[in-house]
Scaffold this active site. Structure first.
Site, PDB file in Angstrom:
ATOM      1  N   HIS A 178       0.866  -1.108  -0.072  1.00  0.00           N
ATOM      2  CA  HIS A 178       0.182   0.154   0.068  1.00  0.00           C
ATOM      3  C   HIS A 178       0.856   1.273  -0.025  1.00  0.00           C
ATOM      4  CE1 HIS A 178      -3.488  -2.224   1.666  1.00  0.00           C
ATOM      5  NE2 HIS A 178      -3.641  -2.250   0.324  1.00  0.00           N
ATOM      6  N   GLU A 181       1.523   3.769   2.953  1.00  0.00           N
ATOM      7  CA  GLU A 181       2.109   3.338   4.109  1.00  0.00           C
ATOM      8  C   GLU A 181       3.576   3.448   4.293  1.00  0.00           C
ATOM      9  OE1 GLU A 181       0.155  -0.670   4.310  1.00  0.00           O
ATOM     10  OE2 GLU A 181      -1.854   0.605   4.326  1.00  0.00           O
ATOM     11  N   HIS A 303       2.519  -3.560   6.785  1.00  0.00           N
ATOM     12  CA  HIS A 303       1.637  -2.768   6.516  1.00  0.00           C
ATOM     13  C   HIS A 303       1.792  -1.667   7.653  1.00  0.00           C
ATOM     14  CE1 HIS A 303      -0.948  -4.565   3.351  1.00  0.00           C
ATOM     15  NE2 HIS A 303      -0.149  -5.212   3.578  1.00  0.00           N
ATOM     16  N   GLU A 380       1.060  -4.938  10.973  1.00  0.00           N
ATOM     17  CA  GLU A 380       0.430  -3.837  10.694  1.00  0.00           C
ATOM     18  C   GLU A 380       1.341  -2.912  11.834  1.00  0.00           C
ATOM     19  OE1 GLU A 380      -1.987  -1.887   9.184  1.00  0.00           O
ATOM     20  OE2 GLU A 380      -3.109  -3.424   8.112  1.00  0.00           O
TER      21      GLU A 380
END
Ligand SMILES: *[C@@H]1O[C@H](CO)[C@@H](O)[C@H](O)[C@H]1NC(C)=O
Ligand SMILES: *[C@@H]1O[C@H](CO)[C@@H](O)[C@H](O)[C@H]1NC(C)=O
Ligand SMILES: *[C@@H]1O[C@H](CO)[C@@H](O)[C@H](O)[C@H]1NC(C)=O
Ligand SMILES: *[C@@H]1O[C@H](CO)[C@@H](O)[C@H](O)[C@H]1NC(C)=O
Ligand SMILES: [Zn+2]
Length: 417
Positions: A178, A181, A303, A380
């Site tokens: 992504h 990020e 992420h 994450e």
């Protein structure tokens, strides 16, 4: 005097960069960054209403709500729905453009590669090249695939000479799928640097145990676009030039494609899953590269910014056969990471379906399903609004390094290698 002159000079360069040279840059001036908590139905009503007004709405779902970038002319609507849907709103940033400008300004003053600024894709690739030359006996530049705009998806293989009898288990790190990020590529290059330069015997042992394939930015076009045009860009840039372009590369893999948290609308700013599974050249070529690896022990994806550890499958609460092991290894990994700064406890480990929200078509699920890779995780990382202060990249870099050490230590205890 000299200082004042320099200050004026930087100010001119800095604003010139934003308003002149790079006139397409989205400033997000006076956009608020707001945390919304409450009932899921209310949150979805809010998102849909805002999206109706502005189809490039930036949001990110959280465990108990969402974080939303609210345009100045959407504020009245926003406040109305907050009230009618009984939601709580907390303004995290009054003007998100200030954060964006601050990040950009760091780049001007600091061109040498480091972990006190965010760098564009060419600099990240330059770093990989440099490391492959400096440590040529241990590492080599590798190509994991191609991008829409013709970039290579570059990575570094770190495979120190080991005993000749058996090949080492492979640990694959996929980062930055992504685009916005940014902390993911930054911590990944930090980790590479730790593996290659640390004198800590635990880290050198970690380096020597595995055949590492590390890709700091597997969506290089998207990252460059986020860096130079739109800070909140998340997708690829396929079909660039048409009014709606790009697809979410972490919704585009060929496993349960298009089912949850996916859009079939090419104009969806965030979660368009693509026209078909592997419609994006980045996911198509990278998946072929991954399929080709024998002895793949672990697949790890970075992420941001939910501060969580996720295990497969992201769109199901069904537990996979080694779920308990994954949780145990994941817990040790998180404990090691937490010890570094004792700042924020990660959520999980658990499946996204259990602790975040269901999402289909992600890389981790495809890898696990297609290749039966034993250890598969999505980390994450931390942050606010995809922002993390450049002066503190090292914090998450050190956390991630320890998390990888914790993961390897516990996995070895359980006999995974
Ligand atoms: C909203 O905020 C109030 C007051 O702080 C709190 O009591 C309530 O639990 C919050 N509701 C949600 C859904 O977070
Ligand atoms: C390349 O790596 C060496 C050794 O770590 C470092 O001294 C040098 O500054 C690096 N050069 C660039 C351009 O990153
Ligand atoms: C290396 O790992 C051992 C065992 O987990 C630990 O006791 C030691 O403190 C670690 N060394 C460093 C420098 O972190
Ligand atoms: C897969 O491996 C074969 C044999 O080593 C090689 O020729 C081919 O290019 C590889 N494909 C990819 C996508 O890496
Ligand atoms: Zn992400």
């Amino acid at each position: 005097m000299k200082f004042l002159f320099l200050f004026a000079f930087y100010t001119i360069v800095y604003f010139g960069f934003v308003s002149g040279v790079d006139s397409g840059y989205r400033t997000y001036e006076n956009y608020k960054y707001i945390k919304v908590q409450g009932d899921r139905t209310g949150i979805e009503i809010l998102k849909l209403a805002l999206q109706d007004k502005d189809d490039s709405l930036v949001y990110s779902d959280t465990r108990d709500g969402a974080e939303i970038v609210v345009a100045p002319d959407s504020e009245i609507l926003f406040n109305k729905i907050i009230a009618t849907e009984n939601l709580n709103a907390t303004v995290l940033y009054n003007d998100i453009s200030e954060i964006i400008l601050m990040e950009k300004s760091m780049r001007r003053r600091n061109r040498k590669f480091s972990w006190t600024a965010y760098f564009d894709i060419d600099d990240i690739y330059g770093f990989l090249r440099n490391m492959s030359e400096t440590y040529s006996e241990w590492s080599e530049l590798i190509v994991g695939g191609q991008s829409y705009q013709g970039r290579s998806i570059l990575g570094l293989r770190i495979n120190t000479p080991g005993s000749k009898d058996s090949p080492k288990p492979v640990v694959f790190i996929e980062s930055g799928i992504h685009a916005r990020e940014w902390i993911a590529p930054a911590t990944t290059t930090y980790f590479i640097n730790e593996l290659l330069t640390s004198n800590d015997p635990n880290i050198t042992a970690l380096r020597d145990q595995f055949d590492w394939r590390i890709f700091p930015s597997v969506n290089p076009d998207g990252y460059h676009y986020s860096y130079t045009v739109d800070r909140f860009w998340r997708k690829t840039v396929s079909g660039f030039g048409s009014s709606c372009f790009g697809a979410d590369p972490n919704r585009n893999w060929n496993y349960n494609w298009g089912q949850f948290s996916s859009s079939n609308n090419p104009c969806d700013y965030q979660i368009y899953a693509g026209s078909q599974p592997f419609s994006e050249i980045e996911t198509r070529t990278l998946s072929s590269y991954i399929e080709n690896i024998s002895n793949l022990l672990a697949y790890i994806s970075f992420h941001s910014k939910a501060a969580m550890l996720l295990v497969p499958y992201s769109d199901s609460t069904k537990r996979i056969d080694n779920y308990d092991d994954l949780i145990q290894v994941g817990k040790t990994s998180l404990d090691y990471g937490y010890e570094v700064n004792k700042k924020e406890r990660y959520g999980g480990p658990g499946t996204a379906a259990e602790i975040l929200y269901k999402a289909s078509g992600g890389s981790m699920d495809w890898v696990r399903y297609t290749l039966a890779t034993p250890l598969v995780y999505t980390y994450e990382l931390r942050g606010n609004s995809f922002h993390w202060p450049p002066s503190r990249i090292y914090e998450q870099g050190d956390e991630v390094t320890q998390m990888m050490l914790g993961l390897a230590t516990e996995a070895q205890k359980l006999g995974y290698y």
